[in-house]
Write an enzyme that holds these catalytic residues in place. Structure first.
Site, PDB file in Angstrom:
ATOM      1  N   ARG A  32     -72.570  -0.725 -19.067  1.00 24.26           N
ATOM      2  CA  ARG A  32     -71.818  -1.771 -19.557  1.00 24.26           C
ATOM      3  C   ARG A  32     -72.538  -2.917 -20.693  1.00 24.26           C
ATOM      4  NH1 ARG A  32     -72.292  -7.218 -16.465  1.00 24.26           N
ATOM      5  NH2 ARG A  32     -70.521  -8.168 -16.795  1.00 24.26           N
ATOM      6  N   ARG A  73     -65.712 -24.275 -18.186  1.00 25.29           N
ATOM      7  CA  ARG A  73     -66.975 -24.992 -17.764  1.00 25.29           C
ATOM      8  C   ARG A  73     -66.795 -26.196 -18.183  1.00 25.29           C
ATOM      9  NH1 ARG A  73     -70.515 -20.529 -17.319  1.00 25.29           N
ATOM     10  NH2 ARG A  73     -69.833 -18.646 -18.385  1.00 25.29           N
ATOM     11  N   LYS A 219     -60.619  -6.826 -13.949  1.00 27.89           N
ATOM     12  CA  LYS A 219     -61.547  -7.516 -13.245  1.00 27.89           C
ATOM     13  C   LYS A 219     -60.832  -8.417 -12.355  1.00 27.89           C
ATOM     14  CE  LYS A 219     -65.389  -8.884 -15.093  1.00 27.89           C
ATOM     15  NZ  LYS A 219     -66.200  -9.722 -16.117  1.00 27.89           N
ATOM     16  N   THR A 280     -71.212  -7.434  -8.488  1.00 28.75           N
ATOM     17  CA  THR A 280     -71.907  -8.658  -8.278  1.00 28.75           C
ATOM     18  C   THR A 280     -72.787  -8.987  -7.225  1.00 28.75           C
ATOM     19  OG1 THR A 280     -69.716  -9.637  -8.941  1.00 28.75           O
ATOM     20  CG2 THR A 280     -71.356 -11.145  -8.175  1.00 28.75           C
TER      21      THR A 280
END
Length: 487
Positions: A32, A73, A219, A280
């Site tokens: 990845r 964010r 995802k 994760t």
């Protein structure tokens, strides 16, 4: 043979001399490239090195380019961080200077937050470590009360409990990165934060415009993506593979729901014939420790028992102190879980009706594989990879060796559970009956199969014809070896 595939994220820890080769030798099936970090030149170099090493050791290792997606964010603080206390008022201000945050306010990189917020909404910062409740929205300001306080530092992520942030799955940076993705000819491209099938259609069109025919990985990390069975199934169907991205998804829906949702995503992906990656924090303690915790071993094993095609490592291999040891530990855990009765009971859909001949042959082969004595392996000559994909939905413990002349097909199959992709250079001057025995003989030699065993072979009447699988036959290893030995 380990059936569960391993996806490893590349980063600075893999750039030390010899480490990348050791990772691939340890069993990494997909590398990845995380486009949230590193430069375009970093990704180009690493993709080139992976392919060179894989060629040298005789393995198929695919490249997965993971696009960053929207940066939802906060901005930054004057003193790098603050301590928030429960009950305090704290303001998120889209117009505040990006470096002027303090104990009472902070700016926003995601400037659409005021439009997406309503009084009563719960905002989760820094993966849920800080919890804020919206009390008012005043122009550019989102006024909140601190529910769960703690340390809050620069550029931490924002999630909205239950979802509902309007940020597009594809950003200007993602479109620019797609040029690099096409240049390095990535085998898979992961799309971050898709809400529905339409986001995947847009990504596919944009990649095709740039000359990339990479398989798309959705995802699944937004609450909207799992809001209903219809939305989830449509998103999976619009993708070539899916990833259970448990970080942001767990924050948005809560870890208590995540347990069941992970199992549901894996189940639906298998039912819809899409490979699924579980990701994760799978072995996060190994970033700084040479052994995983027992809880991490159980986490990986449970994903294997649920039927995941692949398990993924992130910072463990990209920036950790023990990248090779982590891959070996994950491989050992997966192999152990695969020996259980529960893993081997992940069977084919015996009661289903099939509209395609090649799909029926693939699932019929797996039924035979589970019931015929002395069968040692399954060999599948494939053009598109569809037949071994259907085979991979079964829990059969026999190796599925998938031979193809197509490099893209070989890379695609690197993600399929239980499938060993091998490059194939078929004899062109022999009848198919002889080709069958030559192929089986070569596979038997490679896998060290006993002479008194048998191999189940599927292929089309003609090679190099997608969708043409029409033949299923059982070949004696002893007979095949006589052909390959020249008898």
């Amino acid at each position: 043979m380990r059936r569960t595939k391993i996806v490893a994220t590349l980063g600075p820890a893999c750039d030390c001399p010899g480490v990348l080769k050791r990772l691939l030798e340890a069993g990494v099936d997909v590398c990845r490239l995380n486009f949230s970090h590193g430069s375009a030149d970093d990704h180009r170099r690493r993709a080139r090195e992976v392919r060179e090493i894989a060629r040298g050791i005789g393995r198929t290792v695919a490249i997965l380019a993971d696009l960053q997606g929207p940066k939802i964010r906060i901005a930054r603080f004057k003193d790098q961080s603050v301590i928030l206390k429960a009950g305090d008022q704290f303001v998120l201000d889209a117009q505040l200077d990006s470096n002027a945050g303090d104990e009472s306010q902070v700016g926003l990189d995601y400037r659409e937050l005021p439009k997406d917020s309503r009084p009563g909404d719960v905002l989760l910062l820094d993966d849920g470590r800080v919890v804020l409740r919206v009390t008012d929205v005043n122009g550019s300001q989102v006024v909140t009360e601190v529910i769960t306080g703690g340390k809050l530092s620069n550029n931490k992520g924002i999630n909205k409990q239950g979802g509902g942030l309007s940020a597009s799955a594809l950003t200007d940076k993602d479109y620019s990165d797609m040029d690099v993705v096409a240049e390095i000819d990535a085998d898979f491209v992961a799309i971050s934060f898709p809400r529905d099938a339409e986001d995947m259609h847009l990504a596919r069109a944009a990649l095709k415009q740039r000359g990339s025919d990479a398989d798309l990985v959705a995802k699944i990390e937004r609450a909207e993506a799992v809001a209903s069975d219809a939305v989830l199934d449509a998103l999976i169907s619009a993708s070539d593979a899916v990833m259970v991205a448990r970080g942001d998804l767990g924050v948005e829906i809560g870890d208590d729901r995540l347990i069941g949702v992970q199992k549901k995503i894996i189940t639906r992906a298998r039912a819809l014939d899409r490979p699924v990656i579980t990701a994760t924090q799978m072995m996060e303690s190994m970033i700084s420790n040479s052994m995983p915790t027992r809880a991490e071993v159980f986490d990986v094993a449970n994903a294997v028992l649920d039927g995941t095609d692949a398990v993924m490592l992130s910072a463990e291999t990209a920036a950790g102190d023990y990248p090779v040891e982590t891959v070996l530990a994950m491989a050992k855990t997966a192999e152990g879980a695969e020996q259980t009765e529960q893993a081997q009971a992940l069977g084919a859909r015996v009661e289903a009706q099939y509209g395609r001949r090649d799909e029926a042959i693939a699932l019929g082969a797996m039924y035979i594989a589970n019931h015929l004595k002395k069968l040692a392996a399954i060999v599948c000559i494939t053009e598109s990879g569809s037949t071994p994909l259907w085979m991979s939905r079964s829990g059969a413990s026999l190796p599925i060796v998938a031979l193809s002349v197509q490099p893209k097909t070989l890379a695609r199959m690197a993600l399929f559970r239980g499938v060993m992709p091998l490059a194939f250079d078929p004899p062109t001057d022999q009848p198919m009956s002889i080709v069958d025995k030559v192929v089986v003989g070569q596979v038997a030699e490679s896998l060290k199969l006993p002479e008194d065993s048998q191999v189940l072979l599927t292929r089309g009447d003609r090679l190099n014809t997608p969708g043409g699988t029409s033949t299923l036959k059982i070949v004696s290893v002893e007979e095949a070896k006589r052909i390959t030995d020249g008898d």
